[in-house]
Every structure is written in C-alpha cells, then in structure tokens.
Enzyme design. Structure first.
Site, PDB file in Angstrom:
ATOM      1  N   HIS A 193      -4.945   1.319   5.177  1.00 21.77           N
ATOM      2  CA  HIS A 193      -5.519   0.079   5.687  1.00 21.77           C
ATOM      3  C   HIS A 193      -4.673  -0.550   6.793  1.00 21.77           C
ATOM      4  O   HIS A 193      -5.163  -1.459   7.476  1.00 21.77           O
ATOM      5  CB  HIS A 193      -5.667  -0.906   4.519  1.00 21.77           C
TER       6      HIS A 193
ATOM      7  N   HIS B  37      -8.171  -7.156  12.416  1.00 23.26           N
ATOM      8  CA  HIS B  37      -7.874  -6.256  11.300  1.00 23.26           C
ATOM      9  C   HIS B  37      -8.303  -6.897   9.985  1.00 23.26           C
ATOM     10  O   HIS B  37      -8.016  -8.067   9.721  1.00 23.26           O
ATOM     11  CB  HIS B  37      -6.369  -5.958  11.246  1.00 23.26           C
ATOM     12  N   SER B  38      -9.020  -6.140   9.161  1.00 21.29           N
ATOM     13  CA  SER B  38      -9.361  -6.560   7.801  1.00 21.29           C
ATOM     14  C   SER B  38     -10.113  -7.902   7.818  1.00 21.29           C
ATOM     15  O   SER B  38     -11.166  -8.011   8.432  1.00 21.29           O
ATOM     16  CB  SER B  38      -8.087  -6.621   6.957  1.00 21.29           C
ATOM     17  N   MET B  39      -9.570  -8.933   7.176  1.00 28.72           N
ATOM     18  CA  MET B  39     -10.175 -10.265   7.237  1.00 28.72           C
ATOM     19  C   MET B  39     -10.342 -10.736   8.672  1.00 28.72           C
ATOM     20  O   MET B  39     -11.239 -11.539   8.980  1.00 28.72           O
ATOM     21  CB  MET B  39      -9.321 -11.264   6.461  1.00 28.72           C
TER      22      MET B  39
END
Length: 256
Positions: A222, A74-76
């Site tokens: 997000h 997820h994300s980073m």
C-alpha cells in the site's frame, strides 16, 4: 517539466513522500507534499479535521503557483483530491490516484470499505477507536501488516516513528462533486497488487465504476513511496509526459 502536489493518506503526513520528492526534483519537476490538517507537523485539533478542511488545504496549496498541478492522492488522499477537484478544478491538470479511494458523488471512505470487495481491508479490521473526538489507532504490528508489508525493516522503522493517530470524521463524510463531474480523461489510477489496506479487487471495482484515462500497476504494498520509491517516481514522470503529449495533441493550453 511538471508540477506535482502529493497528498498523503491516513495516519501519515507529507513526510511519507520524502523519498519520491527527492527523485522527482532530481528529474526537474516542481514538487510539494503538504501536511493535511491534524497530520504530520500540523497541529489542527482533531475536532476541526474534516474532509472539507482537507480539500481547503489542498486548494490553498494549489494556489501557490499559476501552473496547474498533477495532484496525486494516496489512500484516503483519493477522497481528498476528489473533493478538491470539485472546489478548484482550474488549478488541477490531472488527478492521480495511488492505491487510493476513488469515490463517486455521495460516497464516503467508510461506504467504500463496506463494499464486498473491501472485506480484506486490514486497516478497518485492526482499527481501534479512541477519544472524543474520535481518532483511529493501529498497533505497530497492524501498521506493518496493513500498510508496509513490502517495506524493509529500516523503511518500516522510519515510518512507524512518524505515524500519528487518524481523526475519523473524514472517513464518514461523503464527497460532494456537484453538477460538474470530473472528466475521466483527467484521472489516472495506480493499482498496488500486494495491497493489504485497499484490496486490489476493491481498487478494480472503483476504477470500473469511475473510469480513468489509464490504469497502471505496481507489484508492491500500500505504500510504494517507501517500498518502490524509484519505480513510483519513474511512473509519475511517465504519467506527466503522457499527459503533456495528450494535451499537445489536442491543442489544449496548460490551463485548458
């Protein structure tokens, strides 16, 4: 059933996956969600937190079982799973990027945020840098807007109580994929349509530049592990089933 290893993004820890872990385990899957160094309950000093340290932690987690895992970032965490895939590809069945950075060789998280499509990134817009070594901090109001804009008040309060400052060195380090690029058929992307952290247009550009076997969309923020946990768990189960069917049709073994 599948084996999932879930990798969190910046400011978070393995805790963020708890609602999804429960649902996936109820469906019969094997699931783990480790803390990356310096995140969650891990006490690694910020000065020792690097993208390589993250990848090492993921490869260590993957080594706990002989079954190759569906590795979700997820994300980073998209940067992390990409670097891990270059280190220990034999332990990974499939990479799933959830509202995540999807880098090409030599790209860093910071360089991706600086693309024109990243202009509306509300994490970078509100980030305060503190300390030495540097960590990034977001106010509760900025976190709510950037990461949890579709969460309920109860979900938001639960997450804010667990957020930690984010060591910034991994944002600056480029991924090093090397001579053996990741097979696009081993990548899946989940786009979040109401994302304020990685703008949907940036998500689209990354997928265009690094094609994936499939692209799915969730109409949420997000952090769908909170705002759409049941929907996300169902989608991950579907992705696992689709992958297993593809492998069976191609005659590949689980380790192939």
């Amino acid at each position: 059933m599948a084996r999932f290893v879930l990798i969190h993004g910046a400011f978070a820890g393995g805790w963020c996956w708890e609602p999804v872990v429960d649902l996936l385990e109820q469906a019969g899957h094997e699931v783990s969600a480790p803390d990356l160094p310096g995140s969650g309950a891990d006490d690694t000093p910020a000065g020792d937190v690097t993208l390589n340290a993250y990848a090492d932690r993921v490869c260590s987690e993957l080594s706990y079982s002989h079954q190759p895992a569906i590795l979700v970032g997820h994300s980073m965490g998209g940067m992390v799973i990409t670097q891990a895939a270059a280190r220990c590809p034999e332990r990974i069945a499939l990479l799933v990027y959830l509202a995540a950075f999807l880098p090409r060789d030599g790209q860093s998280l910071l360089s991706l945020t600086q693309l024109p499509e990243g202009a509306d990134d509300q994490v970078q817009a509100n980030l305060t840098i503190e300390g030495d070594p540097a960590v990034g901090v977001l106010t509760p109001r900025a976190l709510a807007h950037a990461l949890f804009n579709c969460a309920t008040t109860r979900q938001l309060d639960w997450a804010l109580a667990r957020i930690r400052p984010q060591p910034l060195a991994p944002f600056l380090e480029p991924v090093a994929i090397g001579a053996h690029p990741i097979d696009p058929s081993k990548r899946v992307y989940i786009r979040c349509a109401q994302d304020h952290a990685i703008p949907p247009v940036l998500q689209l550009r990354m997928v265009e530049e690094s094609p994936c076997a499939a692209v799915h969309e969730l109409d949420t923020d997000h952090s769908p592990f909170l705002s759409r946990s049941a929907q996300l768990a169902k989608l991950l189960t579907r992705i696992a089933a689709d992958h297993q069917q593809t492998e069976a049709a191609s005659g590949s073994t689980p380790n192939g």
